[in-house]
Motif scaffolding. Structure first.
Motif, PDB file in Angstrom:
ATOM      1  N   UNK A 113       0.562  -1.175   0.557  1.00  0.00           N
ATOM      2  CA  UNK A 113       0.041   0.156   0.210  1.00  0.00           C
ATOM      3  C   UNK A 113       0.893   1.659   0.241  1.00  0.00           C
ATOM      4  N   UNK A 114       2.316   0.992   0.428  1.00  0.00           N
ATOM      5  CA  UNK A 114       3.131   2.189   0.055  1.00  0.00           C
ATOM      6  C   UNK A 114       3.940   1.936  -0.674  1.00  0.00           C
ATOM      7  N   UNK A 115       4.139   0.845  -1.215  1.00  0.00           N
ATOM      8  CA  UNK A 115       5.283   0.911  -2.010  1.00  0.00           C
ATOM      9  C   UNK A 115       5.535   1.682  -3.762  1.00  0.00           C
ATOM     10  N   UNK A 116       5.873   2.613  -3.843  1.00  0.00           N
ATOM     11  CA  UNK A 116       6.134   3.641  -5.330  1.00  0.00           C
ATOM     12  C   UNK A 116       7.087   2.740  -5.463  1.00  0.00           C
ATOM     13  N   UNK A 117       6.976   1.903  -7.108  1.00  0.00           N
ATOM     14  CA  UNK A 117       7.172   1.032  -7.774  1.00  0.00           C
ATOM     15  C   UNK A 117       7.252   2.101  -9.122  1.00  0.00           C
ATOM     16  N   UNK A 118       7.266   3.083  -9.498  1.00  0.00           N
ATOM     17  CA  UNK A 118       7.094   3.069 -10.559  1.00  0.00           C
ATOM     18  C   UNK A 118       8.119   3.440 -11.804  1.00  0.00           C
ATOM     19  N   UNK A 119       7.302   4.091 -13.754  1.00  0.00           N
ATOM     20  CA  UNK A 119       7.874   3.962 -14.996  1.00  0.00           C
ATOM     21  C   UNK A 119       8.593   5.593 -14.557  1.00  0.00           C
ATOM     22  N   UNK A 172      -1.216  23.145  -8.414  1.00  0.00           N
ATOM     23  CA  UNK A 172      -0.707  24.192  -8.001  1.00  0.00           C
ATOM     24  C   UNK A 172      -0.144  23.364  -9.839  1.00  0.00           C
ATOM     25  N   UNK A 173       0.218  21.421  -9.902  1.00  0.00           N
ATOM     26  CA  UNK A 173       0.708  21.012 -11.236  1.00  0.00           C
ATOM     27  C   UNK A 173      -0.776  20.165 -11.544  1.00  0.00           C
ATOM     28  N   UNK A 174      -0.057  19.607 -12.991  1.00  0.00           N
ATOM     29  CA  UNK A 174      -1.186  18.619 -13.588  1.00  0.00           C
ATOM     30  C   UNK A 174      -1.315  17.118 -13.321  1.00  0.00           C
ATOM     31  N   UNK A 175      -2.522  16.089 -12.626  1.00  0.00           N
ATOM     32  CA  UNK A 175      -2.062  15.336 -12.762  1.00  0.00           C
ATOM     33  C   UNK A 175      -0.898  14.079 -13.765  1.00  0.00           C
ATOM     34  N   UNK A 176      -0.468  13.423 -13.523  1.00  0.00           N
ATOM     35  CA  UNK A 176       0.320  12.948 -13.999  1.00  0.00           C
ATOM     36  C   UNK A 176      -1.060  11.238 -14.453  1.00  0.00           C
ATOM     37  N   UNK A 177      -1.774  11.542 -15.597  1.00  0.00           N
ATOM     38  CA  UNK A 177      -2.566  10.722 -16.801  1.00  0.00           C
ATOM     39  C   UNK A 177      -2.103   9.566 -16.617  1.00  0.00           C
ATOM     40  N   UNK A 178      -0.967   9.458 -17.225  1.00  0.00           N
ATOM     41  CA  UNK A 178      -0.791   8.287 -17.455  1.00  0.00           C
ATOM     42  C   UNK A 178      -0.051   8.008 -16.782  1.00  0.00           C
ATOM     43  N   UNK A 179       0.772   7.962 -15.260  1.00  0.00           N
ATOM     44  CA  UNK A 179       1.455   7.406 -14.775  1.00  0.00           C
ATOM     45  C   UNK A 179       1.474   5.910 -14.376  1.00  0.00           C
ATOM     46  N   UNK A 180       2.181   5.340 -13.864  1.00  0.00           N
ATOM     47  CA  UNK A 180       2.337   3.935 -14.151  1.00  0.00           C
ATOM     48  C   UNK A 180       3.341   3.470 -12.716  1.00  0.00           C
ATOM     49  N   UNK A 181       1.721   2.776 -12.459  1.00  0.00           N
ATOM     50  CA  UNK A 181       3.094   2.664 -10.731  1.00  0.00           C
ATOM     51  C   UNK A 181       2.483   1.693  -9.946  1.00  0.00           C
ATOM     52  N   UNK A 182       3.083   0.876  -9.550  1.00  0.00           N
ATOM     53  CA  UNK A 182       2.714  -0.730  -9.139  1.00  0.00           C
ATOM     54  C   UNK A 182       2.208  -0.455  -7.133  1.00  0.00           C
TER      55      UNK A 182
END
Length: 706
Positions: A526-532, A568-578
């Protein structure tokens, strides 16, 4: 099966060969030097070197010291004290010549300190010898190798009490009451195992400031009804002793502060399964029985060889077959919260994998010679008892490298008896490691009038402290290197497919799970960021597209980013995060993400509510769950990206940079748990910055698109 010599003591040749094998298994960055001629100077704090010897030099004291020397020191230092004992040639670093001017010019306090704390291949005698015996040993070294003759008659009185004591611990009474030996007592013989464990995630379990704040936040949210749910896996000894759940670490007993210490695995008299840490420990001091992967024939042989003067160690080793099985890990690595949420499914996942079917165990991947690769550990001595190694047998690695790294001051972690004797945690926190205190570069340019905390006012104190810190940093670096190797054996970047290059860009990136033992990420998913992290730039190097980039707090641009939430920043709508988010049912139906696994009640009395439905049958509860995004064993996921034509500059070739990034905790979680504060003088900002610093790029690839 080969037979071992039947004699009560190993022959010198056999003993040397087993030690050589043991040393060959040590990592290159270990405390043993690869160059037998180079030895870093071991500085001792002037404050501790000033301890006065309370035992007068006499024939009786020297005789007692000689007896101890023959038993504990001769194997390495030799009959003449010149560092030429039968073990000296196989240790890998020069053994001190006790008759040299370099040794004899040191104060009694400095010699006492070195014997008590140990460093590297020199073991600590803190738990093997009491203070008086160490002083007798010092007197013997002076009279035998320093040619200082003791008085012919017994001298009455004392030379005064020590100026300081290495046993003046604020929690000594609590330690005695705990009825469990510290890992430091075990480390007296299991030197290399202790070294590995001291930097492990197990040793960090109770020290971790983020765990402590996370637990305290959940306890507060549930008005205490969470109970000891988290604590009982992170500090079994503390729960056995009934220590209050939210006790500050400085108030805890020494053994409880060691987290998953030796007794948590080796004082379990029978097997248990998935019980989320709720299992009893068998109390007793260091002489009590221990439970492990082998019966106690080797221990019996060692004790019989010292029957006239047995070492201070456990008197019996009992077989607990489960120690070698995955079910042993399931006690704490398959977590169902009291409200029914399946918070960690690591063991349940494993049971359904190819690794389980072919008999590979958790231990073979996480305690073997190659992190993340199932392999049996080569045989090696598990202990060295009074200079003699035990017979080689399968010895597992106890470092348990993983995605988490220490966030606290290196004077506090890894758990080092020398660091503990040198200064208190509060004193270490005032030692500025990053500024270079104690290094020659810093000390040679200290401006006049510079103010230091009292304990660090003397430059020799800072230099001595730096010697300890450098060893700690070396061990932390080794742990992180092995953790990166582990994660690279678990994650892979696969194929990159170009789907469109004329009307904008469209491409896919394959992310693989390379392990067949469990999903990735695993554990606290639930708290482990693994992303591209994806970056597209044109031929001039101008950035055209980004995904997976970080906001100023170090968060990815998902809905939990404070910069995204504030517009202040746009949402990263193409984010790949596990990362697998926690979802909570809303009062109007549907789900929304929530950071913490506490189901909030509409009742004014907030409490941790058990599920109203049979969660075992339904696989969860109705209002709170994990949305698993992890990749199953040997599975893969495709990340899809599209860059609109209007974003492109037309300056080809376009350059595509792909990074697979892993972090331990997202900074937005630190903000969510910061209301309870953090131990060890850490602020939310300091922890957040450290987490960003600890992001690691597992794999990177560059491509050109014409």
């Amino acid at each position: 099966m080969s037979k071992f010599p039947a004699e009560s003591r190993l022959s010198p040749t056999y003993r040397a060969l087993t030690v050589l094998l043991f040393l060959s298994l040590l990592p290159a960055a270990s405390c043993f030097s690869a160059d037998a001629t180079s030895v870093a100077r071991w500085r001792v704090s002037p404050r501790l070197a000033g301890m006065q010897n309370p035992i007068p030099l006499s024939t009786e004291s020297a005789a007692r010291g000689k007896e101890l020397y023959s038993r504990e020191c001769l194997q390495c230092h030799g009959e003449s004290g010149q560092g030429d004992g039968p073990m000296a040639g196989y240790i890998g670093t020069r053994v001190a010549n006790l008759g040299s001017a370099e040794t004899q010019e040191q104060t009694d306090g400095a010699v006492f300190y070195k014997i008590r704390t140990g460093r590297g291949s020199m073991p600590s005698f803190r738990t093997a010898l009491d203070e008086d015996d160490v002083w007798h040993l010092v007197n013997f070294l002076r009279s035998e190798f320093g040619q200082i003759a003791p008085p012919t008659e017994k001298t009455a009185g004392t030379a005064g009490k020590p100026a300081a004591s290495l046993d003046d611990e604020p929690h000594a009474a609590l330690f005695d009451e705990a009825k469990f030996p510290s890992a430091q007592e075990c480390g007296r013989c299991h030197l290399q195992i202790y070294r590995e464990w001291s930097a492990s995630r197990h040793a960090f379990a109770q020290i971790s400031p983020t765990f402590l704040a996370y637990q305290a936040t959940l306890v507060n949210l549930t008005k205490g009804t969470l109970g000891d749910f988290c604590q009982r896996c992170h500090s079994q000894v503390g729960m056995y002793r009934g220590e209050p759940i939210l006790t500050e670490n400085r108030e805890r007993s020494k053994v409880a502060l060691e987290g998953i210490t030796c007794v948590v695995c080796h004082r379990i008299p029978k097997p248990y399964g998935k019980i989320t840490g709720r299992f009893p420990l068998e109390p007793g001091d260091i002489t009590g029985p221990i439970y492990g992967p082998r019966e106690g024939s080797e221990l019996k042989r060692v004790l019989e060889s010292h029957a006239d003067d047995p070492p201070k160690t456990h008197r019996e080793a009992r077989l607990l077959e489960q120690v070698r099985q995955p079910g042993f890990c399931a006690r704490c690595h398959d977590v169902r919260l009291v409200n029914g949420v399946r918070f960690e499914d690591l063991f349940s996942e494993y049971k359904q994998t190819p690794a389980a079917k072919r008999g590979a165990t958790c231990q073979s991947c996480h305690m073997g010679p190659k992190p993340g690769i199932a392999a049996d550990y080569p045989p090696a001595p598990a202990a060295i008892v009074r200079g003699e190694p035990t017979r080689p047998a399968r010895r597992t690695n106890h470092m348990f490298p993983g995605p988490d790294s220490s966030l606290v001051h290196p004077g506090i972690f890894p758990i080092n008896p020398e660091a503990q004797a040198f200064a208190t945690p509060e004193e270490w926190l005032s030692f500025d490691v990053d500024a270079g205190w104690g290094t020659e570069r810093f000390e040679s340019k200290v401006p006049k009038g510079t103010k230091f905390p009292d304990i660090w006012a003397d430059p020799e104190e800072r230099r001595a402290a730096r010697g300890i810190i450098d060893k700690q940093l070396e061990l932390l670096a080794e742990n992180r290197r092995l953790a990166t190797e582990l994660m690279r054996n678990g994650y892979g970047l696969g194929e990159v497919r170009l789907l469109e290059k004329d009307k904008g860009l469209e491409f896919e990136v394959e992310v693989k799970n390379l392990t067949d033992g469990h999903s990735v990420p695993s554990g606290l998913i639930a708290e482990r960021n693994v992303f591209l992290q994806i970056k597209v730039s044109d031929a001039d190097g101008t950035p055209l597209f980004r995904s997976g980039d970080l906001d100023p707090n170090g968060d990815v641009r998902d809905p939990h980013s404070r910069y995204v939430d504030n517009g202040e920043l746009p949402l990263d709508e193409q984010l790949f995060n596990l990362r697998s988010p926690i979802l909570i049912g809303t009062i109007h139906g549907g789900d929304r993400e929530q950071l913490l696994p506490a189901n909030y009640s509409l009742n004014p009395l907030i409490f941790m509510r058990p599920s109203e439905t049979p969660s075992l049958l339904y696989g969860g509860i109705s209002d709170l769950r994990l949305q698993k995004k992890s990749i199953e064993a040997l599975g893969h996921r495709w990340a899809h990206y599209r860059v609109p034509p209007k974003t492109l500059s037309g300056k080809k070739p376009y350059r595509l940079n792909i990074k697979l990034v892993a972090g331990q905790l997202p900074p937005h979680l630190i903000h969510a748990i910061s209301g309870v504060g953090f131990e060890y003088g850490l602020s939310a900002r300091a922890i957040g910055d450290k987490l960003v610093e600890l992001y690691r790029v597992l794999w990177e690839r560059d491509l050109e698109i014409e």
